[in-house]
Motif scaffolding. Structure first.
Motif, PDB file in Angstrom:
ATOM      1  N   LEU A   1       0.836  -1.200   0.000  1.00  0.00           N
ATOM      2  CA  LEU A   1       0.000   0.000   0.000  1.00  0.00           C
ATOM      3  C   LEU A   1       0.865   1.243   0.000  1.00  0.00           C
ATOM      4  N   VAL A   2       0.350   2.313  -0.574  1.00  0.00           N
ATOM      5  CA  VAL A   2       1.000   3.626  -0.466  1.00  0.00           C
ATOM      6  C   VAL A   2      -0.107   4.626  -0.124  1.00  0.00           C
ATOM      7  N   PHE A   3      -0.103   5.112   1.086  1.00  0.00           N
ATOM      8  CA  PHE A   3      -1.173   6.029   1.502  1.00  0.00           C
ATOM      9  C   PHE A   3      -0.781   7.477   1.270  1.00  0.00           C
ATOM     10  N   PRO A   4      -1.677   8.265   0.698  1.00  0.00           N
ATOM     11  CA  PRO A   4      -1.448   9.713   0.659  1.00  0.00           C
ATOM     12  C   PRO A   4      -1.482  10.231   2.104  1.00  0.00           C
ATOM     13  N   PRO A   5      -0.542  11.106   2.468  1.00  0.00           N
ATOM     14  CA  PRO A   5      -0.441  11.547   3.856  1.00  0.00           C
ATOM     15  C   PRO A   5      -1.741  12.050   4.468  1.00  0.00           C
ATOM     16  N   LYS A   6      -2.566  12.759   3.685  1.00  0.00           N
ATOM     17  CA  LYS A   6      -3.766  13.348   4.290  1.00  0.00           C
ATOM     18  C   LYS A   6      -4.739  12.314   4.825  1.00  0.00           C
ATOM     19  N   VAL A   7      -4.724  11.101   4.298  1.00  0.00           N
ATOM     20  CA  VAL A   7      -5.640  10.085   4.820  1.00  0.00           C
ATOM     21  C   VAL A   7      -4.910   8.949   5.534  1.00  0.00           C
ATOM     22  N   ALA A   8      -3.579   8.985   5.535  1.00  0.00           N
ATOM     23  CA  ALA A   8      -2.824   7.853   6.085  1.00  0.00           C
ATOM     24  C   ALA A   8      -3.167   7.616   7.554  1.00  0.00           C
ATOM     25  N   PRO A   9      -3.558   6.390   7.904  1.00  0.00           N
ATOM     26  CA  PRO A   9      -3.853   6.089   9.312  1.00  0.00           C
ATOM     27  C   PRO A   9      -2.638   6.370  10.188  1.00  0.00           C
ATOM     28  N   VAL A  10      -1.459   6.038   9.689  1.00  0.00           N
ATOM     29  CA  VAL A  10      -0.210   6.397  10.361  1.00  0.00           C
ATOM     30  C   VAL A  10       0.626   7.143   9.323  1.00  0.00           C
ATOM     31  N   LYS A  11       1.039   8.354   9.660  1.00  0.00           N
ATOM     32  CA  LYS A  11       1.812   9.126   8.676  1.00  0.00           C
ATOM     33  C   LYS A  11       3.295   8.817   8.770  1.00  0.00           C
ATOM     34  N   VAL A  12       3.756   8.575   9.999  1.00  0.00           N
ATOM     35  CA  VAL A  12       5.181   8.284  10.190  1.00  0.00           C
ATOM     36  C   VAL A  12       5.325   7.071  11.096  1.00  0.00           C
ATOM     37  N   VAL A  13       6.086   6.089  10.629  1.00  0.00           N
ATOM     38  CA  VAL A  13       6.361   4.946  11.491  1.00  0.00           C
ATOM     39  C   VAL A  13       7.842   4.996  11.882  1.00  0.00           C
TER      40      VAL A  13
END
Ligand code: 87F
Length: 548
Positions: A338-350
């Motif tokens: 998966l690649v989530f766009p930051p605005k919807v990412a459940p976790v933005k930074v791991v």
């Protein structure tokens, strides 16, 4: 602490003979220490057999490439990225996991804030529809009848008349509009509800994109004038377009559905359409219908206007579903996951610690990671650490790549010594070392860049896939090349039906080509332009393609 990996895998996804993967493509993982990619170095195992099985699984990762076997890639990426799980009791139903629900809730919050500005109010109507109400509007229900699911029994006794599960709520809501709307002061009346609906799809169910039960919002509004209703259809279409473009980083086309493709109960259907280059298929991303006075007539929804005259209301309905999550996954996901766009990412930074034996105490590293997570959270950035101590850091990199967080932060002894962290972008794989003091500023900047880059890349692909044609031969060739086709059309129902038949199906079982929409933004149409399919004078440019 050393822990058996079985604890983590025991409850994992299991679909038929395939058990949960673990990791992917070894080239993609740069492990700075010498630990095993499989993460098995620190694992205590119960049996040799399990060990072997796990090794096999471990090397699997996503077992196919997006460009080579899109269908299986998509299913794996949804399951292994932990967006959802297949519900084995009923085909075509899916369990939405926290990642999917978090994305859906970001969309919901954004959309609610926008429609609140338009004075739309939230309601909740029951999920059951009586047969009488559902069949009241026979014309619009005709084509949909096979998809309606019925409750026929309670306990051991048959119901006197079966009750349907809502496939959409026109027939649930409109009897109450008739009751609630009396005079012009009751208008406009603007209802939205977030709910689940049931449509008994007979074949081709696909996670998010076509499921037998799904989540959506459905808006139902009534106005005194046609003009107000028409304006709202466009306003809502714009919000839908912003959900896709601004939140999900998916480019969409705004347009009008053809007579064949519009909702039968509507006067006109506007939609936004997305395109999946890997399959060459269009996908309806959301719809906004101008219902005209069709339902007002059927359900007797009238009001007394300012002059005391009784008139029918003008109605709209509009919907956006969890299909949007599927479109986002299809658009941005890659061979690593998966690649989530930051605005919807459940976790933005791991944040992942990179221990090196003997270099620095594990606890110190652990604390450093937790501190970074706290700093990020305080700055309003959704962050979490992956401090599972039974996996190597290389294994965790790959696992987190599968799960799609836009940024990964690695912290090892060298970073501690230099008061820095390493940041890795999920979209490009680019790495940079950042001073602790600059972390928030840099992270915010990178998240914005990723959001923009995902949209730009998708937009460029869409443009590359779009082909303008003027003849049937060009159309056929473009279809073979899986293009999104823009063609001049005479706008005749029979011609669209004929194109569908003549274009046949493709090797993936995609049906014949049809119109996706007539874009609101029209290229110039020369006066002598002919329809690509019928040779009659063309009336408009329309998008064509196979579709979901
Ligand atoms: C399936 C079974 C029964 C779609 C159905 O688009 C009825 C229907 O009416 C049905 N599938 N539709 C059209 C839904 C129209 C409209 N409803 C409100 C929307 C947006 C939200």
């Amino acid at each position: 602490m050393v822990k058996s990996v079985d604890d983590d895998l025991g409850t994992s996804t299991s679909l038929g003979s395939q058990t949960k993967i673990i990791i992917s493509d070894e080239d993609s993982v740069q492990v700075e220490t010498n630990q095993l990619l499989t993460g098995e170095a620190s694992v205590v195992n119960s049996s040799e057999k399990k060990k072997k099985e796990r090794k096999k699984e471990t090397r699997l990762g996503i077992s196919v490439k997006k460009d080579e076997d899109f269908g299986n890639w998509y299913s794996e990426v949804c399951r292994f990225g932990e967006l959802l799980e297949y519900y084995e009791q009923v085909k075509g139903c899916y369990i939405l996991k926290p990642s999917a629900m978090k994305i859906w809730n970001v969309i919901r919050r954004f959309f609610d804030a926008e429609i609140e500005k338009m004075d739309v109010e939230e309601y909740y109507f029951p999920m059951f529809v009586s047969r009488g109400a559902l069949e009241k509007e026979k014309d619009h229900i005709k084509g949909f009848a096979p998809e309606v699911a019925w409750v026929t029994r309670a306990g051991e006794s048959d119901l006197e008349t079966p009750i349907a599960l809502r496939p959409t709520s026109e027939t649930v809501i409109y009897p109450y509009l008739s009751k609630w709307i009396r005079g012009h002061r009751d208008l406009p009346l603007k209802i939205n509800q977030w709910n689940n609906v049931v449509r008994w799809e007979s074949s081709d169910t696909t996670p998010f994109v076509r499921s037998r039960e799904f989540l959506w919002q459905e808006g139902h509004t009534a106005f005194a004038t046609k003009e107000e209703a028409e304006q709202e259809v466009l306003d809502v279409l714009n919000i839908y377009s912003r959900v896709y473009e601004e939140l999900l980083a998916v480019p969409v086309i705004k347009g009008i559905k053809s007579e064949n493709e519009k909702f039968a109960g509507a006067f006109e259907t506007k939609s936004i359409e997305a395109f999946i280059p890997s399959t060459g298929r269009g996908i309806q991303a959301a719809t906004s219908h101008c219902l005209g006075q069709n339902f007002a007539q059927m359900f007797d929804i009238t009001f007394e206007d300012k002059k005391g005259k009784r008139s029918m209301v003008w109605q709209n309905s509009w919907g956006l579903s969890t299909r949007s999550i599927g479109v986002m996954v299809m658009t941005h996901g890659d061979d690593k996951g998966l690649v989530f766009p930051p605005k919807v990412a459940p976790v933005k930074v791991v944040v992942i610690q990179v221990p090196i034996k003997g270099a620095v105490d594990d606890q110190v590293l652990f604390d450093a990671c937790e501190a970074v997570v706290s700093t990020l959270r305080e700055a309003g950035i959704r962050a979490k650490s992956d401090n599972r101590d039974n996996y190597s850091c290389g294994w965790k990199y790959a696992d987190q790549e599968l799960k799609g967080a836009p940024l990964r932060i690695e912290i090892g002894p060298r970073d501690l010594a230099n008061d820095q962290v390493r940041i890795v972008r999920r979209d490009t794989g680019a790495k940079m070392d950042v001073k602790r003091g600059d972390l928030i500023e840099q992270a915010k900047d990178l998240l914005e860049k990723i959001q923009r880059n995902l949209y730009d890349v998708a937009k460029r692909k869409l443009e590359e896939c779009t082909q303008k044609v003027e003849t049937w031969e060009e159309f056929e060739e473009a279809l073979r090349q899986k293009k999104l086709i823009l063609a001049p059309w005479c706008d005749e129902v029979e011609v669209e039906k004929d194109v569908r038949k003549r274009s046949g199906s493709d090797e993936t079982g995609g049906g014949g080509a049809k119109t996706l929409c007539t874009p609101l933004e029209q290229p110039e149409l020369r006066q002598d332009t002919l329809c690509f399919a019928s040779g009659k004078p063309a009336k408009k440019w329309s998008y064509w393609g196979r579709s979901y």
